[in-house]
Design an enzyme around this catalytic site. Structure first.
Site, PDB file in Angstrom:
ATOM      1  N   GLY A  76      40.423  45.980  35.430  1.00 24.66           N
ATOM      2  CA  GLY A  76      41.368  45.140  34.703  1.00 24.66           C
ATOM      3  C   GLY A  76      40.710  44.441  33.515  1.00 24.66           C
ATOM      4  N   THR A  77      39.488  43.989  33.703  1.00 25.87           N
ATOM      5  CA  THR A  77      38.807  43.243  32.641  1.00 25.87           C
ATOM      6  C   THR A  77      38.603  44.116  31.406  1.00 25.87           C
ATOM      7  OG1 THR A  77      37.703  41.844  34.263  1.00 25.87           O
ATOM      8  CG2 THR A  77      36.688  41.985  32.075  1.00 25.87           C
ATOM      9  N   ASN A 157      47.968  35.168  38.453  1.00 30.46           N
ATOM     10  CA  ASN A 157      47.153  35.437  39.638  1.00 30.46           C
ATOM     11  C   ASN A 157      46.885  34.191  40.482  1.00 30.46           C
ATOM     12  OD1 ASN A 157      45.646  35.136  37.043  1.00 30.46           O
ATOM     13  ND2 ASN A 157      43.942  34.800  38.445  1.00 30.46           N
ATOM     14  N   GLN A 185      48.426  41.810  38.612  1.00 30.53           N
ATOM     15  CA  GLN A 185      49.039  41.257  39.827  1.00 30.53           C
ATOM     16  C   GLN A 185      50.512  41.652  39.953  1.00 30.53           C
ATOM     17  OE1 GLN A 185      47.499  39.798  42.288  1.00 30.53           O
ATOM     18  NE2 GLN A 185      45.545  39.293  41.334  1.00 30.53           N
ATOM     19  N   SER A 205      44.619  47.258  37.543  1.00 29.64           N
ATOM     20  CA  SER A 205      43.302  47.292  38.184  1.00 29.64           C
ATOM     21  C   SER A 205      43.435  47.926  39.557  1.00 29.64           C
ATOM     22  CB  SER A 205      42.749  45.875  38.320  1.00 29.64           C
ATOM     23  OG  SER A 205      41.580  45.906  39.105  1.00 29.64           O
ATOM     24  N   HIS A 207      41.394  47.718  42.330  1.00 33.27           N
ATOM     25  CA  HIS A 207      41.039  47.020  43.581  1.00 33.27           C
ATOM     26  C   HIS A 207      42.037  45.947  44.001  1.00 33.27           C
ATOM     27  CE1 HIS A 207      39.070  43.148  42.202  1.00 33.27           C
ATOM     28  NE2 HIS A 207      39.059  43.805  41.067  1.00 33.27           N
ATOM     29  N   THR A 243      31.466  59.475  30.571  1.00 39.93           N
ATOM     30  CA  THR A 243      31.917  60.425  31.582  1.00 39.93           C
ATOM     31  C   THR A 243      32.849  59.726  32.563  1.00 39.93           C
ATOM     32  OG1 THR A 243      29.845  61.606  31.353  1.00 39.93           O
ATOM     33  CG2 THR A 243      31.148  62.082  33.331  1.00 39.93           C
ATOM     34  N   CYS A 331      37.422  34.036  40.466  1.00 38.85           N
ATOM     35  CA  CYS A 331      36.518  33.988  39.319  1.00 38.85           C
ATOM     36  C   CYS A 331      36.047  32.592  38.994  1.00 38.85           C
ATOM     37  CB  CYS A 331      37.215  34.549  38.087  1.00 38.85           C
ATOM     38  SG  CYS A 331      38.217  35.951  38.466  1.00 38.85           S
TER      39      CYS A 331
END
Ligand SMILES: *Cc1c(COP(=O)(O)O)cnc(C)c1O
Length: 392
Positions: A76-77, A157, A185, A205, A207, A243, A331
């Site tokens: 996501g970042t 979030n 989210q 994202s 995860h 890659t 975070c």
């Protein structure tokens, strides 16, 4: 983790989620014999290329997008940075140097917005109401013909509040700006369809939806101006050299399909559990403050402040009982000043530093909610006595 005693309870799905069994199985061949580089022309390469192309097509389908509109990222970042910085740098060439965003964005967007400012851009942050919703009227004022990029998250979030993304996207379009939304989210929680809705660019994202960490995707509508952040090979049409992580892309495709297929049913289940947890807490701790309670919210997040406590002490007390939750967001845990999101909402500072976020997901059951509700009042009492001791 103690070997005996009740199972620990994970209430931090907004921070990360476990990888689903189906996802792990889908990925396994690409962590084994199918190890090829998708850019190689021999059979190993062709096999990897086919898997990557199929994953891209599957992710596209979950978004109502076309295959060439999906770019895989490291999460996501990176997707947020590519969007905000990449679009801003491209639009600067058209003399659109302003950037519009909000003070409640994830740090991934806020950090990129900060960089825009450092590179000479003018940043305008929209107003946020007390319930955690961005004010559409402020977007009307901010979106003038000098704006290159406008970035507004779909679901916050920390509070779970759903933002007026379609409305602001329409205003951005009318002003000739490119509109990005961080949907990390929101994906799998609200309906998202690029063939019907007006956003230009959207971040995902892995995860947060039971795929592994380190994979994400950026939807980039055809024709959207965007400079790459990295330079190197010509992978992904030069948008993102390097890659490709084939296994993780396959995992993301699998997780995305599942989360979209299960969205309504799982949403109902989580909403019922979240509302039950919220009701139980408010009943047992009547002065608790639930953030964003009056706004439309995604079903999986409950942000609550307990007056007379510090989030750290309540979180520690919860942890000792086996309950994993977080302060504002993962975070910024460790930050003592309190959440930037709650501050932007105008939440009193003593309440902002007393916020605990509980986020539900695949691991959450009726039993989890019942057990948390049971232990909560005693833990609040403990956290309050700790605050009293510290004060005296
Ligand atoms: C988790 C999260 C991100 C960052 O995603 P990563 O894959 O962890 O880099 C960005 N935005 C929001 C809203 C998030 O919840």
């Amino acid at each position: 983790m103690p070997a005996t005693g009740p199972d620990p309870i994970y209430l931090d799905h907004a921070a990360t989620t476990p990888v689903r069994e189906e996802v792990r199985e889908a990925m396994a061949p690409f962590l084994g014999a199918s190890f090829g580089n998708p850019s190689s022309t021999h059979r190993w390469g062709r096999e990897a290329r086919a898997a990557l192309d199929a994953a891209r097509e599957r992710v596209a389908r979950t978004l109502g997008a076309r295959t060439d509109e999906i770019c895989f990222t490291s999460g996501g970042t990176e997707a947020d940075n590519m969007a905000v910085l990449g679009i801003w740098r491209a639009m600067r060439r058209k003399d659109r140097r302003a950037c519009v965003s909000t003070p409640i964005e994830h740090k991934a967007v806020l950090g990129a917005v900060h960089q825009v400012e450092a590179e000479g851009g003018e940043v305008r942050l929209l107003d946020v109401g007390g319930e955690g919703t961005v004010r559409v009227e402020s977007a009307r004022d901010a979106l003038r013909d000098d704006v290159g990029v406008c970035s507004v998250m779909w679901v916050n979030n920390e509070t779970g509040v759903i933002q007026p993304v379609p409305e602001i996207a329409a205003l951005a379009k009318a002003a000739g700006a490119i509109f990005h939304t961080d949907a990390v989210q929101a994906f799998g929680k609200v309906e998202i369809d690029a063939s019907k809705q007006q956003f230009d660019v959207l971040s995902l994202s892995g995860h947060k939806i039971c795929a592994p960490k380190g994979i994400g995707a950026l939807f980039i509508r055809r024709g959207t101006p965007m400079e790459p952040l990295m330079h190197g090979g010509s992978q992904d049409r030069g948008r993102r050299p390097g890659t490709e992580n084939v296994a993780a892309a396959v995992g993301l495709a699998c997780a995305a399909e599942l989360v979209v297929a299960e969205r309504e049913r799982e949403g109902e289940r989580l909403r019922r559990l979240r509302d039950e947890l919220e009701r139980a807490i408010l009943e047992r701790v009547p002065d608790a403050v639930v953030h964003g309670r009056g706004a439309p919210r995604a079903p999986h997040i409950l942000s609550v402040s307990i007056p007379g406590t510090e989030s750290e002490s309540l979180l520690m007390a919860l942890d000792l009982k086996g309950v994993a939750a977080s302060g504002g967001s993962a975070c910024q845990s460790g930050s003592v000043s309190g959440s930037h999101v709650l501050k932007a909402m105008g939440v009193r500072s003593d309440l902002a530093t007393a916020a605990v976020r509980m986020s539900l997901g695949c691991l959450t059951t009726d039993d989890c909610v019942r057990r948390v509700a049971e232990v909560f009042p005693a833990l609040v009492a403990k956290a309050r006595s700790m605050a009293d001791t510290a004060a005296s």
